[in-house]
Design an enzyme around this catalytic site. Structure first.
Site, PDB file in Angstrom:
ATOM      1  N   HIS A   1      30.175  48.116  22.288  1.00 62.28           N
ATOM      2  CA  HIS A   1      28.887  47.420  22.298  1.00 62.28           C
ATOM      3  C   HIS A   1      29.188  45.922  22.504  1.00 62.28           C
ATOM      4  O   HIS A   1      30.204  45.409  22.041  1.00 62.28           O
ATOM      5  CB  HIS A   1      28.158  47.578  20.959  1.00 62.28           C
ATOM      6  CG  HIS A   1      27.771  48.981  20.628  1.00 62.28           C
ATOM      7  ND1 HIS A   1      26.681  49.276  19.832  1.00 62.28           N
ATOM      8  CD2 HIS A   1      28.325  50.185  20.946  1.00 62.28           C
ATOM      9  CE1 HIS A   1      26.581  50.597  19.686  1.00 62.28           C
ATOM     10  NE2 HIS A   1      27.574  51.166  20.353  1.00 62.28           N
TER      11      HIS A   1
ATOM     12  N   LYS B   1      16.386  46.883  33.523  1.00 63.17           N
ATOM     13  CA  LYS B   1      17.764  46.997  32.999  1.00 63.17           C
ATOM     14  C   LYS B   1      18.542  48.046  33.800  1.00 63.17           C
ATOM     15  O   LYS B   1      19.697  47.839  34.155  1.00 63.17           O
ATOM     16  CB  LYS B   1      17.685  47.356  31.505  1.00 63.17           C
ATOM     17  CG  LYS B   1      18.992  47.404  30.806  1.00 63.17           C
ATOM     18  CD  LYS B   1      18.891  47.048  29.313  1.00 63.17           C
ATOM     19  CE  LYS B   1      17.987  47.937  28.494  1.00 63.17           C
ATOM     20  NZ  LYS B   1      17.976  47.515  27.080  1.00 63.17           N
TER      21      LYS B   1
ATOM     22  N   GLN C   1      17.297  54.156  20.381  1.00 55.63           N
ATOM     23  CA  GLN C   1      17.194  53.764  18.976  1.00 55.63           C
ATOM     24  C   GLN C   1      16.938  55.028  18.157  1.00 55.63           C
ATOM     25  O   GLN C   1      16.445  56.032  18.681  1.00 55.63           O
ATOM     26  CB  GLN C   1      16.019  52.779  18.838  1.00 55.63           C
ATOM     27  CG  GLN C   1      15.828  52.175  17.473  1.00 55.63           C
ATOM     28  CD  GLN C   1      17.070  51.470  16.969  1.00 55.63           C
ATOM     29  OE1 GLN C   1      17.983  52.153  16.470  1.00 55.63           O
ATOM     30  NE2 GLN C   1      17.141  50.167  17.081  1.00 55.63           N
TER      31      GLN C   1
ATOM     32  N   THR D   1      30.112  49.357  17.386  1.00 58.32           N
ATOM     33  CA  THR D   1      29.113  48.285  17.376  1.00 58.32           C
ATOM     34  C   THR D   1      29.784  46.910  17.414  1.00 58.32           C
ATOM     35  O   THR D   1      30.990  46.769  17.181  1.00 58.32           O
ATOM     36  CB  THR D   1      28.180  48.358  16.144  1.00 58.32           C
ATOM     37  OG1 THR D   1      28.965  48.147  14.988  1.00 58.32           O
ATOM     38  CG2 THR D   1      27.475  49.693  16.069  1.00 58.32           C
TER      39      THR D   1
ATOM     40  N   ALA E   1      18.946  41.767  27.857  1.00 58.58           N
ATOM     41  CA  ALA E   1      20.124  42.620  28.103  1.00 58.58           C
ATOM     42  C   ALA E   1      20.340  42.812  29.604  1.00 58.58           C
ATOM     43  O   ALA E   1      21.483  42.878  30.073  1.00 58.58           O
ATOM     44  CB  ALA E   1      19.932  43.959  27.412  1.00 58.58           C
TER      45      ALA E   1
ATOM     46  N   ASP F   1      19.777  41.136  18.179  1.00 59.46           N
ATOM     47  CA  ASP F   1      18.582  40.630  17.494  1.00 59.46           C
ATOM     48  C   ASP F   1      18.652  39.114  17.413  1.00 59.46           C
ATOM     49  O   ASP F   1      19.728  38.550  17.216  1.00 59.46           O
ATOM     50  CB  ASP F   1      18.485  41.234  16.085  1.00 59.46           C
ATOM     51  CG  ASP F   1      18.055  42.686  16.144  1.00 59.46           C
ATOM     52  OD1 ASP F   1      17.223  43.021  17.013  1.00 59.46           O
ATOM     53  OD2 ASP F   1      18.568  43.491  15.350  1.00 59.46           O
TER      54      ASP F   1
ATOM     55  N   GLN G   1      18.052  52.434   2.203  1.00 61.90           N
ATOM     56  CA  GLN G   1      18.717  52.079   3.460  1.00 61.90           C
ATOM     57  C   GLN G   1      17.855  52.496   4.656  1.00 61.90           C
ATOM     58  O   GLN G   1      17.667  51.726   5.595  1.00 61.90           O
ATOM     59  CB  GLN G   1      20.080  52.777   3.502  1.00 61.90           C
ATOM     60  CG  GLN G   1      20.896  52.433   4.721  1.00 61.90           C
ATOM     61  CD  GLN G   1      22.112  53.347   4.837  1.00 61.90           C
ATOM     62  OE1 GLN G   1      22.018  54.558   4.665  1.00 61.90           O
ATOM     63  NE2 GLN G   1      23.246  52.753   5.096  1.00 61.90           N
TER      64      GLN G   1
ATOM     65  N   HIS H   1      10.290  48.733  21.656  1.00 58.85           N
ATOM     66  CA  HIS H   1      11.028  47.668  20.954  1.00 58.85           C
ATOM     67  C   HIS H   1      10.034  46.788  20.180  1.00 58.85           C
ATOM     68  O   HIS H   1       8.966  46.444  20.700  1.00 58.85           O
ATOM     69  CB  HIS H   1      11.815  46.827  21.971  1.00 58.85           C
ATOM     70  CG  HIS H   1      12.730  45.851  21.309  1.00 58.85           C
ATOM     71  ND1 HIS H   1      12.295  44.628  20.846  1.00 58.85           N
ATOM     72  CD2 HIS H   1      14.036  45.940  20.977  1.00 58.85           C
ATOM     73  CE1 HIS H   1      13.313  43.987  20.269  1.00 58.85           C
ATOM     74  NE2 HIS H   1      14.387  44.763  20.345  1.00 58.85           N
TER      75      HIS H   1
ATOM     76  N   GLU I   1      28.707  57.069  16.921  1.00 61.18           N
ATOM     77  CA  GLU I   1      28.805  55.607  16.788  1.00 61.18           C
ATOM     78  C   GLU I   1      29.495  55.258  15.476  1.00 61.18           C
ATOM     79  O   GLU I   1      29.202  55.863  14.436  1.00 61.18           O
ATOM     80  CB  GLU I   1      27.399  54.976  16.799  1.00 61.18           C
ATOM     81  CG  GLU I   1      27.452  53.457  16.629  1.00 61.18           C
ATOM     82  CD  GLU I   1      26.072  52.827  16.489  1.00 61.18           C
ATOM     83  OE1 GLU I   1      25.342  52.765  17.499  1.00 61.18           O
ATOM     84  OE2 GLU I   1      25.721  52.404  15.373  1.00 61.18           O
TER      85      GLU I   1
END
Ligand code: FAD
Length: 287
Positions: A79, A165, A176, A49, A125, A111, A212, A149, A17
């Site tokens: 994405h 989904k 994730q 993304t 989604a 989000d 981070q 989630h 990614e």
């Protein structure tokens, strides 16, 4: 090429990614440096993304997917989030993607930001998956959450929503990030029990910066196991040692996932090709 077809031919699939570079950090041109460094890894696909702000003037996801496909000859996946987009916005974006030959989309809700009131065309989604699916031009992937989630009341309702989904048309899932493989294995078992039978790639993020990772883990609800937290505390003031330890941790996770028949590994590269190169060099013989 449909992403889902990759899994019929090959397991595990290895994918990467990247994110569109920020305008104040050199702009889109700097993506070439990132992609030059990633191409030799020979990933099965690279995903790009999408900013959740719903700014139609920002075509960077589409532009980078086009570069990945047309300059590097690597399969791209775009994405796309729906919380701040109307159906008309989605029509424009998907038309742009189609015009540059991108046919794989990771369909996401995005989000919900307290500063941006959501548009009301898509609540989940799965609504976006269904809407894009009708167009007939795209293969659609979705996101999933080994540790549930953060908006979900419990893991059962989250898995049942994930099933919706997949039933709406998601042919492949990317997880994730997580730091404890046992969470992923437990989630995978529940998914199978719920009748989810599409390939699930494990999302792996190499840790290179303590603040981070703590910020990201809080945001996405990932837990930090003791082994990871000891490493962060021990090396937080020694960036080189933290980088080496973070790479070793990611390699350890990936080796265990491969040994447990994972469908695929999706590496969150954070646009740092040298880290991805070191990780893939360590697992070269397992591909
Ligand atoms: P959903 O699948 O809609 O799930 C969100 C919540 O709603 C969950 O609690 C779910 O259980 C619940 N839910 C889902 N369907 C239903 C239903 N039918 N009824 C009731 N409840 C339901 N964000 C970005 O802004 N840009 C990106 O590029 C991006 N890429 C990502 C890539 C990956 C691999 C992952 C895992 C996440 C990514 N995100 C990205 C973050 C993502 O947008 C957020 O996690 C967001 O909060 C949820 O998106 P989703 O698509 O999983 O939503």
């Amino acid at each position: 090429m449909k992403i889902s077809k990759l899994f019929e031919a090959k397991r595990p699939v290895f994918s990467l990614e990247v994110f569109p570079p920020k305008k104040n950090a050199g702009g889109i041109e700097t993506i070439y440096e990132t992609l030059d460094g990633l191409k030799d890894i020979k990933p099965d696909f690279i995903s790009v993304t999408y900013g959740a702000g719903g700014n139609l003037a920002d075509r960077s996801t589409c532009d980078i997917c086009s570069i990945i496909k047309n300059k590097y000859n690597i399969l791209p996946i775009a994405h796309l989030t729906c919380v701040n987009n109307t159906k008309q916005d989605i029509d424009i974006i998907t038309q742009d993607l189609k015009s540059v030959g991108v046919s794989n989309i990771l369909a996401l809700r995005g989000d919900i930001s307290p500063d941006i009131p959501p548009k009301n065309d898509f609540a989940h989604a799965s609504d976006l998956v269904e809407y894009i699916k009708q167009k007939g031009d795209f293969t659609i992937s979705g996101a999933c959450y080994p540790e549930t989630h953060p908006d979900s009341e419990d893991s059962v309702s989250d898995i049942l929503n994930l099933k919706k989904k997949v039933d709406s048309g998601a042919e492949h899932l990317i997880s994730q990030l997580f730091f404890n493989n046992e969470d992923f294995y437990a989630f995978r078992e529940k998914a199978v029990l719920a009748g989810i039978n599409v390939p699930i790639e494990a999302g792996i993020m190499p840790v290179t910066n303590k603040n981070q990772v703590l910020r990201m883990a809080t945001m996405c609800g990932a837990s930090i196991p003791r082994k990871m937290s000891r490493l962060l505390n021990r090396f937080e003031n020694n960036p080189k040692a933290l980088e080496d330890a973070g790479i070793a941790y990611a390699v350890d996770q990936i080796v265990d996932l491969i040994a447990n028949d994972v469908d695929g590994i999706h590496l969150y590269t954070m646009n740092k090709p040298y880290i991805a190169q070191r990780i893939f060099a360590a697992i070269e013989s397992m591909r």
